[in-house]
Write an enzyme that holds these catalytic residues in place. Structure first.
Site, PDB file in Angstrom:
ATOM      1  N   SER A   1       0.810  -1.263  -0.022  1.00 56.09           N
ATOM      2  CA  SER A   1      -0.045  -0.085  -0.059  1.00 56.09           C
ATOM      3  C   SER A   1       0.797   1.243  -0.232  1.00 56.09           C
ATOM      4  O   SER A   1       0.069   2.474  -0.077  1.00 56.09           O
ATOM      5  CB  SER A   1      -0.924  -0.057   1.184  1.00 56.09           C
ATOM      6  OG  SER A   1      -0.271   0.357   2.189  1.00 56.09           O
TER       7      SER A   1
ATOM      8  N   LYS B   1      -6.202   3.418   8.551  1.00 51.97           N
ATOM      9  CA  LYS B   1      -5.337   4.510   8.086  1.00 51.97           C
ATOM     10  C   LYS B   1      -5.930   5.949   8.008  1.00 51.97           C
ATOM     11  O   LYS B   1      -5.357   6.732   8.254  1.00 51.97           O
ATOM     12  CB  LYS B   1      -5.065   3.994   6.875  1.00 51.97           C
ATOM     13  CG  LYS B   1      -3.963   2.903   6.461  1.00 51.97           C
ATOM     14  CD  LYS B   1      -3.944   2.582   5.219  1.00 51.97           C
ATOM     15  CE  LYS B   1      -3.015   1.380   5.072  1.00 51.97           C
ATOM     16  NZ  LYS B   1      -2.817   0.618   3.721  1.00 51.97           N
TER      17      LYS B   1
END
Ligand code: ADP
Length: 788
Positions: free
Chosen positions: A682, A725
């Site tokens: 990611s 996140k």
């Protein structure tokens, strides 16, 4: 014995005392209580004359004031040997039976009964028939004693010594437990042989009863189980040994163990095994080294909760109340837990998947586990699997190893002391695997309801039933859990808290808890919301609330000390004074305050401590196109960096980069916080952005964070852990986040206020990322770059 001379002097008329419930025979001495007035008068009269009284038994004991018709006709004349007047007006007399008498007529009734009597005398000689009868009677009498009739030895001896047939019958009758009217029948049998016969009849009847009694007892004894009998015999043996003074300590210990084993409630096969070990111990010399091994082993076996369990109560309403009471928020988690409990209630067993709580530290996984235990009225136990690499840690070592012990599962069950606890296995994602073996297979067995009813521990060598245990596992990350285990578990995600949630948790739970634990009260210490905000923002950076709780504890500790030192009144901690207790802030809040830089891009990662914000740095050095990666990056992350480089090389011209850069420069990407291992794809777009920035000399906007996987063609692919996140970005005060377009569907999971306070930009190509993240060309930096 009445002699002819005595008979001569026996008077015709005697005072009479009626007897209740007692028949007296000649030649026997008995004590007599005299209470009724007329009887006392009769006794006194006897004492005034020749000490003789007629004793005749009443036909019914209840008659208080017997009249002539109320007593039997045959009785016994006695001599009063002693008389003792008692203070209450009654008297006690010791009398000796003399001869049978028959009442011929009542002479008077008042002040005492007086009767005219006829005396009977026994024939003292015993002919052959009488002797035979006598021998029979004595034989039967002895047998009665053998069958358990309580006859004193001296009575038996005395019976054998009696030579007169009539007297023997009287003697034996007196010692039998006959009814009054039966004894009266014997008294009335004037002919000694008839009397012997009658006595024998009664005795035979009694013998029959005794025989039946002993048969019943024998049967009862037979039905006593083998172990009971053994136990009984051992107890006797112990008593005998103690009596003889040969009872030794080791024997005592063996007995103690035997008792322990008996009471442990083990399954039969295990009990047998334990007893076998015990008999080995018994045969071993005390000092043998192995005895302690056997002792430990038996202690383990006998100490396990084979049968002990807590009675479970499962009331969903109550369970919900408990979960609510102990936890703020976590709505989804609570809902899933209640569903799970509902299924458990309906199916009434622990079959079905094991719950697995996944989330960063300090988000309440353990605490929810505890609440589940509390709402089910079961005990709670935790065990950490972190760093377990060896199957033996789960299953124990075989007893042949020196210092062998059961595995951690059995140890935990032993510690908790019931066979149906809620058993939390922490860090199932950190189970290791190496040359010492793979603990996963042992764990599979523990967690599999089909197999765990006979869990085999190497040390115990006996199956233990774990099927009543409610297992819950926890993990920080889902991916590292071995797939075989993951398949068996129902995963519940704990996402981590937003700032507001943390504030609520601190106010409602953590502060009151710590204040209480430190012996303080709200009258002594107030931690204001502003202080809590300060702590959440500048003293902790975490997804959970563990450090928050620890920091609150730090303040409480200091206040507690001040109170002990004599400080009066209430201490108020505010946002402005927090640093007095906690020192300078550890983190800076609001990354947007920082300058934009070339070669540094803001990324979002998802590690086991939850989501976090990181700054990926890239730089170039003269070289030949080598790519250096540092910061403990995992395989996937390294590949992702390669992909970023390839994308840049392919698109160099379009990006405004010298297509030949690869021939002249080496690249270096560093992901700070080097001590924490990082992996996953990611960070792809973030690394690409940092590289493009350093190669073009355009700086990256610090206040934009990004996450997404990159492909060689510059596509942005979706990533995991978006919610965590975004929460991390929100915590860090970031205002804009670039996310893969395909992740948009996950946005529902993100709390409303977090979404509304940040601009979340969905993208699907690297071009768009760069357009948003890079600031306009900085000519100075550009020049500097070109020089290289
Ligand atoms: P984990 O097991 O996930 O690492 P814990 O259960 O040990 O976390 O939680 C750490 C502390 O935070 C505990 O004192 C717990 O009571 C508290 N806590 C966590 N979440 C909540 C919540 N939602 N409401 C109240 N207290 C919480």
């Amino acid at each position: 014995m009445s002699s002819k001379d005595e008979r001569m002097v026996l008077p015709d008329v005697l005072p009479l005392i009626p007897l209740r419930d007692l028949i007296l025979f000649p030649d026997l001495v008995v004590p007599l209580f005299v209470g009724r007035e007329r009887s006392i008068n009769a006794l006194e009269e006897a004492m005034r004359s020749e000490h003789l009284v007629a004793l005749v038994t009443q036909k019914t004991a209840e008659t208080q004031d017997p009249q002539p018709g109320d007593v039997y006709e045959i009785g016994c004349v006695v001599t009063v040997l002693q008389e003792l007047k008692l203070p209450d007006g009654t008297a006690k007399a010791l009398v000796e039976g003399k001869q049978r008498i028959r009442i011929k007529e009542f002479v008077s009734v008042d002040p005492y009964l007086q009767v005219r009597v006829e005396y009977y005398e026994d024939d003292e000689k015993a002919d052959v028939e009488a002797q035979a009868l006598m021998r029979n009677l004595v034989g039967d009498f002895e047998q009665a004693s053998e069958l358990g009739k309580p006859i004193p030895q001296e009575v038996l001896v005395a019976a054998t010594a009696i030579e007169e047939p009539g007297r023997l019958a009287d003697f034996v009758t007196f010692h039998l437990s006959l009814k009054v009217d039966e004894k009266q029948q014997i008294l009335e049998a004037i002919d000694p042989k008839v009397r012997l016969q009658k006595t024998t009849d009664f005795l035979r009847k009694e013998l029959e009863i005794l025989e039946i009694g002993s048969k019943i007892q024998n049967r009862v004894k037979e039905s006593m189980s083998k172990t009971q009998r053994e136990y009984f015999l051992r107890e006797q043996l112990k008593a005998i040994q103690q009596e003889l003074g040969v009872y030794d300590e080791s024997q005592a210990e063996v007995e103690e163990y035997r008792e322990k084993i008996r009471l442990a409630g083990m399954p039969e096969s295990v009990e047998e095994k334990a007893l076998k070990e015990l008999s080995r111990l018994e045969k071993m010399p005390q000092a043998a080294a192995e005895t302690s091994v056997i002792r430990t082993y038996i202690d383990w076996l006998a100490g396990l909760p084979w049968q002990t369990e807590d009675e479970e109560k499962l009331d969903l309403i109550e369970a919900e109340a408990v979960l609510e009471e102990d936890h703020y928020g976590l709505e989804k988690v609570k809902e899933r837990v209640l569903e799970y409990l509902a299924v458990h209630k309906l199916t009434d067993h622990m079959r079905g998947p094991i719950l697995c709580f996944v989330g960063p530290p300090g988000v309440g996984k353990t605490s929810i586990g505890r609440s589940i235990a509390r709402s089910l009225n079961r005990k709670f136990i935790r065990m950490s699997l972190g760093g377990v690499r060896d199957e033996a840690e789960i299953r124990g070592h075989r007893r042949t190893y020196v210092g062998a012990l059961p595995g951690r599962i059995i140890q935990s069950v032993n510690q908790v002391g019931t066979k149906n606890p809620v058993f939390m296995m922490d860090e199932i994602d950190k189970v290791g695997m190496d040359f010492r073996g793979d603990p996963t297979s042992a764990l599979l067995e523990v967690l599999d309801p089909e197999q765990n009813n006979a869990f085999q521990d190497h040390y115990l060598e006996a199956p233990f039933d774990l099927s009543n245990v409610m297992f819950i596992t926890t993990a920080n990350l889902l991916d590292p859990i071995p797939p075989a285990l993951r398949d068996r578990m129902e995963v519940i995600h704990f996402p981590g808290y937003t700032e507001d949630e943390k504030l609520e948790i601190a106010k409602k739970y953590l502060v009151p808890k710590q204040v209480k634990e430190h012996g303080l009260t709200s009258g002594r210490l107030e931690i204001q919301d502003s202080a809590l905000h300060e702590i959440i923002r500048r003293y902790t950076r975490e997804a959970g609330v563990r450090n928050l709780e620890r920091t609150i504890a730090t303040i409480c500790r200091q206040i507690a000390r001040k109170v002990v030192e004599g400080k009066k009144g209430k201490t108020i901690v505010s946002g402005r004074t927090a640093h007095k207790y906690l020192g300078p802030p550890k983190f800076s809040f609001g990354l947007a305050e920082k300058r934009d830089e070339v070669g540094v891009a803001t990324g979002l990662v998802w590690t086991e401590v939850g989501g976090d914000v990181i700054f990926i740095e890239a730089t170039t050095m003269t070289g030949k196109g080598a790519l250096m990666l540092t910061g403990q990056l995992g395989e996937v992350m390294r590949e992702s960096a390669q992909a970023a480089v390839s994308y840049i090389r392919t698109n160099a011209a379009a990006l405004g980069i010298d297509p030949e850069f690869n021939e002249k420069l080496d690249l270096h990407i560093h992901v700070p916080a080097a001590a924490i291992p990082k992996d996953g794809p990611s960070a792809g777009i973030t690394m690409a952005t940092a590289l493009v920035s350093v190669l073009t000399g355009r700086s990256v906007r610090r206040d934009i964070a990004m996450t997404g996987e990159i492909t060689l063609r510059g596509k942005v692919l979706p990533i995991g852990g978006l919610k965590e996140k975004l929460l991390a970005a929100h915590r860090a005060g970031i205002k804009t986040v670039l996310v893969p377009k395909e992740n948009l569907r996950d946005l529902d999971l993100v709390p409303e206020h977090v979404r509304s306070e940040m601009q979340i930009v969905p993208l699907d190509s690297m071009d768009e990322v760069l357009r948003r993240a890079l600031v306009e060309v900085d000519s100075k930096a550009d020049k500097k770059n070109k020089k290289k």
